[in-house]
Design a protein around this motif. Sequence first.
Motif, PDB file in Angstrom:
ATOM      1  N   CYS A 119       7.439   6.937   7.347  1.00  0.00           N
ATOM      2  CA  CYS A 119       7.425   7.446   5.976  1.00  0.00           C
ATOM      3  C   CYS A 119       8.806   7.434   5.332  1.00  0.00           C
ATOM      4  N   SER A 120       9.748   6.704   5.941  1.00  0.00           N
ATOM      5  CA  SER A 120      11.100   6.641   5.390  1.00  0.00           C
ATOM      6  C   SER A 120      11.633   5.217   5.450  1.00  0.00           C
ATOM      7  N   SER A 121      12.734   4.983   4.740  1.00  0.00           N
ATOM      8  CA  SER A 121      13.361   3.665   4.719  1.00  0.00           C
ATOM      9  C   SER A 121      13.953   3.356   6.104  1.00  0.00           C
ATOM     10  N   PRO A 122      13.906   2.095   6.566  1.00  0.00           N
ATOM     11  CA  PRO A 122      13.418   0.895   5.866  1.00  0.00           C
ATOM     12  C   PRO A 122      11.957   0.576   6.142  1.00  0.00           C
ATOM     13  N   PHE A 123      11.302   1.388   7.014  1.00  0.00           N
ATOM     14  CA  PHE A 123       9.970   1.027   7.477  1.00  0.00           C
ATOM     15  C   PHE A 123       8.872   1.260   6.444  1.00  0.00           C
ATOM     16  N   LEU A 124       9.048   2.234   5.552  1.00  0.00           N
ATOM     17  CA  LEU A 124       7.997   2.545   4.591  1.00  0.00           C
ATOM     18  C   LEU A 124       7.720   1.365   3.659  1.00  0.00           C
ATOM     19  N   GLY A 125       8.770   0.861   3.014  1.00  0.00           N
ATOM     20  CA  GLY A 125       8.579  -0.259   2.090  1.00  0.00           C
ATOM     21  C   GLY A 125       8.069  -1.496   2.782  1.00  0.00           C
ATOM     22  N   LEU A 126       8.605  -1.759   3.987  1.00  0.00           N
ATOM     23  CA  LEU A 126       8.191  -2.940   4.742  1.00  0.00           C
ATOM     24  C   LEU A 126       6.729  -2.847   5.163  1.00  0.00           C
ATOM     25  N   SER A 127       6.328  -1.661   5.639  1.00  0.00           N
ATOM     26  CA  SER A 127       4.946  -1.498   6.095  1.00  0.00           C
ATOM     27  C   SER A 127       3.963  -1.599   4.928  1.00  0.00           C
ATOM     28  N   ILE A 128       4.323  -1.058   3.762  1.00  0.00           N
ATOM     29  CA  ILE A 128       3.435  -1.149   2.595  1.00  0.00           C
ATOM     30  C   ILE A 128       3.219  -2.614   2.214  1.00  0.00           C
ATOM     31  N   GLN A 129       4.291  -3.405   2.253  1.00  0.00           N
ATOM     32  CA  GLN A 129       4.159  -4.830   1.958  1.00  0.00           C
ATOM     33  C   GLN A 129       3.200  -5.511   2.925  1.00  0.00           C
ATOM     34  N   VAL A 130       3.364  -5.200   4.218  1.00  0.00           N
ATOM     35  CA  VAL A 130       2.506  -5.824   5.230  1.00  0.00           C
ATOM     36  C   VAL A 130       1.066  -5.351   5.081  1.00  0.00           C
ATOM     37  N   TYR A 131       0.870  -4.048   4.802  1.00  0.00           N
ATOM     38  CA  TYR A 131      -0.491  -3.525   4.626  1.00  0.00           C
ATOM     39  C   TYR A 131      -1.209  -4.244   3.473  1.00  0.00           C
ATOM     40  N   CYS A 132      -0.533  -4.353   2.331  1.00  0.00           N
ATOM     41  CA  CYS A 132      -1.148  -4.984   1.155  1.00  0.00           C
ATOM     42  C   CYS A 132      -1.424  -6.462   1.403  1.00  0.00           C
ATOM     43  N   LEU A 133      -0.474  -7.130   2.067  1.00  0.00           N
ATOM     44  CA  LEU A 133      -0.658  -8.551   2.372  1.00  0.00           C
ATOM     45  C   LEU A 133      -1.879  -8.753   3.258  1.00  0.00           C
ATOM     46  N   HIS A 134      -1.975  -7.949   4.318  1.00  0.00           N
ATOM     47  CA  HIS A 134      -3.092  -8.111   5.259  1.00  0.00           C
ATOM     48  C   HIS A 134      -4.417  -7.719   4.611  1.00  0.00           C
ATOM     49  N   PHE A 135      -4.395  -6.717   3.740  1.00  0.00           N
ATOM     50  CA  PHE A 135      -5.608  -6.301   3.028  1.00  0.00           C
ATOM     51  C   PHE A 135      -6.182  -7.465   2.219  1.00  0.00           C
ATOM     52  N   CYS A 136      -5.339  -8.101   1.413  1.00  0.00           N
ATOM     53  CA  CYS A 136      -5.804  -9.212   0.570  1.00  0.00           C
ATOM     54  C   CYS A 136      -6.222 -10.415   1.413  1.00  0.00           C
ATOM     55  N   GLN A 137      -5.411 -10.715   2.428  1.00  0.00           N
ATOM     56  CA  GLN A 137      -5.686 -11.887   3.250  1.00  0.00           C
ATOM     57  C   GLN A 137      -7.003 -11.756   4.006  1.00  0.00           C
ATOM     58  N   ILE A 138      -7.197 -10.628   4.679  1.00  0.00           N
ATOM     59  CA  ILE A 138      -8.398 -10.458   5.495  1.00  0.00           C
ATOM     60  C   ILE A 138      -9.639 -10.268   4.628  1.00  0.00           C
ATOM     61  N   MET A 139      -9.495  -9.624   3.468  1.00  0.00           N
ATOM     62  CA  MET A 139     -10.637  -9.519   2.562  1.00  0.00           C
ATOM     63  C   MET A 139     -11.125 -10.905   2.181  1.00  0.00           C
ATOM     64  N   CYS A 140     -10.182 -11.789   1.919  1.00  0.00           N
ATOM     65  CA  CYS A 140     -10.527 -13.143   1.503  1.00  0.00           C
ATOM     66  C   CYS A 140     -11.121 -13.956   2.657  1.00  0.00           C
ATOM     67  N   VAL A 141     -10.447 -13.931   3.806  1.00  0.00           N
ATOM     68  CA  VAL A 141     -10.874 -14.784   4.914  1.00  0.00           C
ATOM     69  C   VAL A 141     -12.224 -14.340   5.483  1.00  0.00           C
ATOM     70  N   ASN A 142     -12.452 -13.028   5.587  1.00  0.00           N
ATOM     71  CA  ASN A 142     -13.720 -12.573   6.141  1.00  0.00           C
ATOM     72  C   ASN A 142     -14.869 -12.669   5.155  1.00  0.00           C
ATOM     73  N   SER A 143     -14.555 -12.693   3.857  1.00  0.00           N
ATOM     74  CA  SER A 143     -15.606 -12.953   2.870  1.00  0.00           C
ATOM     75  C   SER A 143     -16.171 -14.358   3.059  1.00  0.00           C
ATOM     76  N   VAL A 144     -15.309 -15.267   3.530  1.00  0.00           N
ATOM     77  CA  VAL A 144     -15.757 -16.636   3.811  1.00  0.00           C
ATOM     78  C   VAL A 144     -16.336 -16.727   5.219  1.00  0.00           C
ATOM     79  N   ARG A 145     -15.581 -16.235   6.218  1.00  0.00           N
ATOM     80  CA  ARG A 145     -15.950 -16.448   7.622  1.00  0.00           C
ATOM     81  C   ARG A 145     -17.273 -15.797   7.999  1.00  0.00           C
TER      82      ARG A 145
END
Length: 516
Positions: free
Chosen positions: A291-317
């Motif tokens: 919940c603090s720098s530098p991990f908070l910002g980095l983890s939010i980026q990874v969470y959002c990236l994986h959310f969009c990516q997996i939503m897309c790929v599993n909608s197809v797969r």
Amino acid sequence: MAEVEAADFETAIAECGFGLFNVFILISSVPCLTAMVFSAATLSYVMPSAECDLKLSLLDRGMLNAATYAGMIFSAIPWGFIADTMGRRVVLICGGWLDGFFVLCAAFSQDFLQLMVFKFIDGLIICGPFAVVVSYLAEFHGKKHRAYVMLFVGLSVSVGAMILPLMAYCLLPVHIFFNVGQLQFHTWQIFIAITSLPSLLSGFLHMFLPESPKFLMSQGNYNKALISLQRIYALNNRKSRDSYPVKKLTDATPDRSDVINNPNPRRSRQERYKLAKKKFCDGLMQLRPMCSSPFLGLSIQVYCLHFCQIMCVNSVRLWLPQIFATMHTFRIRGMNDTSMCAVMDHNTHGRPIDTKSMEEECDIHQDPDMYIDNIVVAAVGLAGFILIFPFLRIAIVANHILKVFLFLSTFLVGGLYFSKTTLTTLILSSIYLTMMGVCATTIISMSVVIFPTLMRTMVLLLIMTFGRLGSVVGNVLLPIFMQISCIAPFLWLCTLMTIAFTISLFLKVDVQQSLN
């Protein structure tokens, strides 16, 4: 070899070398990784058969595809806490046995509700072992082999994805029906029962493996960590444990071996309660850096990236087996229009209502040829990982492959809208799913080295949770978009891929750095 008086984890694990122990731990991880694939994708293969027996609507199919992922979402934080405070091994053993049991329960399901509940519990349990096994593997290997180990994870997932359609090809077309008392069993239920074997095997194999030495060091249990490393060294080098050159381990955590390994047996109930409460609070404190720098910002980026990516790929797969089954139905009936729009229109508006027509379509769905396209897609994914495997040792490739593949995948998923033939759909979906599989593995590999040991499994579970949340949302929304218009789901998927690509541009990570 000269003795090393004091060594950190990277030095200590490097002294162990790579040998028989590493081979065994890699082999033991395959059933767990395969079980995850089976849990997530089994229903997408049995759906064409199960929908006939359970009378499933379009929304029912979407909810069943989402049920496993919903279970994974609810259990992520508890599993992460257990793994980062009690250890990796207990999760792998207990999780494997429990998951195998509830997959068998799903095979006994007699209606839609029972199947959905047990697949939800399946997801609830398999979530833990899958994320833990990634941390477990990383923590038994040094920098020299860690990149290959993470790619091995992706390769094992691809193997699991290859085995599933092969099993479907061999088993699902066989007509099986029998009664046991009031229970009725069909072919698809036997298929689900067989998919419980990897989980049970995973729980069994991990009984013979030690706790992660890196985890033990992070807990201050240096004595057990040293014993674990000595065991690895002895097996890999065919030497005695006493010949292990490292005699002392160093880490930021104070040495608490005497306290941990020699607990006072005469504590009162109140003292034991206070100790358990303190351990729980200490576990929560370990997660404060999230919940603090530098991990908070980095983890939010990874969470959002994986959310969009997996939503897309599993909608197809997860809908691909149904798409190929419909295309196969069109070919059998001599229909010339096998475009994606025609397929989606059939699944949303044009399915047979009368019993005779439904029975005819169910018979076509049980034709073994309908699974060949799925086998080809899985084979391309496996071949893709094998081809890409050597290049990920090159730093510039490892650090930029995510951006390149996400960019290309945006055009591939959009190209499915223009697909007019089964062959075109097969080519586009094969390349797309292969690239996205590499992207998912890359994100996990990055996360393993970014985050410290005491929050690694929790972060991995949260990353996967956001991906699974994307899967749930995607499988609920996709039928809705399909009912709106043909182009709507593809515009939605392209938008998700564009967002994922944009986020990836801001991620700057060296995948070959040391474990924290």
